[in-house]
Design a protein around this motif. Structure first.
Motif, mmCIF file in Angstrom:
data_model
loop_
_atom_site.group_PDB
_atom_site.id
_atom_site.type_symbol
_atom_site.label_atom_id
_atom_site.label_comp_id
_atom_site.label_asym_id
_atom_site.label_seq_id
_atom_site.Cartn_x
_atom_site.Cartn_y
_atom_site.Cartn_z
ATOM 1 N N SER A 7 1.015 -1.052 0.101
ATOM 2 C CA SER A 7 -0.188 -0.069 0.115
ATOM 3 C C SER A 7 0.918 1.046 0.641
ATOM 4 O O SER A 7 1.871 1.329 0.297
ATOM 5 N N LYS A 9 0.586 3.741 2.052
ATOM 6 C CA LYS A 9 1.292 3.964 3.041
ATOM 7 C C LYS A 9 2.541 3.440 4.141
ATOM 8 O O LYS A 9 3.348 3.604 4.349
ATOM 9 N N THR A 12 5.086 4.260 2.619
ATOM 10 C CA THR A 12 5.949 5.978 2.870
ATOM 11 C C THR A 12 6.625 5.260 4.118
ATOM 12 O O THR A 12 7.964 6.280 4.717
ATOM 13 N N ASP A 13 5.832 4.465 5.883
ATOM 14 C CA ASP A 13 6.565 4.343 6.091
ATOM 15 C C ASP A 13 7.980 3.703 6.297
ATOM 16 O O ASP A 13 8.572 4.122 6.589
ATOM 17 N N GLN A 16 10.285 6.268 6.367
ATOM 18 C CA GLN A 16 10.216 7.293 6.264
ATOM 19 C C GLN A 16 11.504 5.980 7.646
ATOM 20 O O GLN A 16 12.767 6.363 7.923
#
Length: 50
Positions: A7, A9, A12-13, A16
């Motif tokens: 996904s 998200k 992105t996680d 990071q």
């Protein structure tokens, strides 16, 4: 077994977390840990091309 695309998200996680890990490693490694040249693509982009 099905392998699904991650996904947005999750991506992105993970980016990071990777950025934090890289910063920590570079801080610990000091000047010797600096790359001699910067990559032109991110590891994610390279892995998709394979």
């Amino acid at each position: 077994m099905k392998i699904l695309a991650p996904s947005p998200k999750l991506m992105t996680d993970m980016q990071q977390v990777g950025g934090i890990m890289l910063a920590d490693w570079q801080k610990a490694a000091g000047p010797e840990g600096e790359p001699s040249s910067k990559p032109t693509t991110s590891p994610v982009q390279r892995s998709k091309a394979c």
